[in-house]
Motif scaffolding. Structure first.
Motif: not given
Length: 139
Positions: A66, A69-70, A72-73, A75-77, A80
């Motif tokens: 988890s 995952l946070r 990675a999220e 980094r994606v944010d 973007r």
């Protein structure tokens, strides 16, 4: 104190679990992993308690799925946000390489959100750069 009571309850549960699964080490590890995941989800904002619970469960605080995952999220944010900032600025013309690199190197999502707001309110790339310099102490 709630934290102390929760820790004592975890201790009791883990003691009973260890007794019940003493001859089944693979299952024991699976259950401990699942309990770590649950503790991580429930206690995200209580890192100190999470460490204590993890110690009680017989392990060091390890990066959990988890957590990964946070990250990675996040980094994606960030990617973007960088894309959106550059798109807004490109409406004013070509974004100078130095500015593009500065924006692209930013990882802090709060700084990127502030940059996006500045980009939307700016009247030109130069205006954006000037406003960015005014608030750089905060980024």
């Amino acid at each position: 104190m709630k934290i102390k009571a929760l820790q004592e309850e975890c201790d009791q549960l883990l003691d009973r679990l260890a007794e019940a699964l003493a001859d089944k080490p693979a299952e024991f590890q699976d259950i401990l992993h699942m309990m770590r995941d649950i503790a991580s989800h429930i206690m995200r904002k209580q890192d100190r308690l999470r460490e204590r619970v993890s110690d009680v469960m017989g392990g060091k605080v390890l990066p959990l799925p988890s957590d990964k995952l946070r990250e990675a999220e996040a980094r994606v944010d960030a990617k973007r946000s960088i894309k959106f900032i550059l798109e807004v600025l490109e409406d004013y013309g070509e974004v100078p390489l130095e500015l593009r690199e500065k924006i692209s190197a930013t990882e802090d999502i709060h700084a990127l959100e502030a940059m996006f707001t500045l980009a939307r309110k700016a009247e030109s790339i130069e205006d954006f750069q000037a406003k960015l310099e005014d608030v750089k102490c905060c980024m």
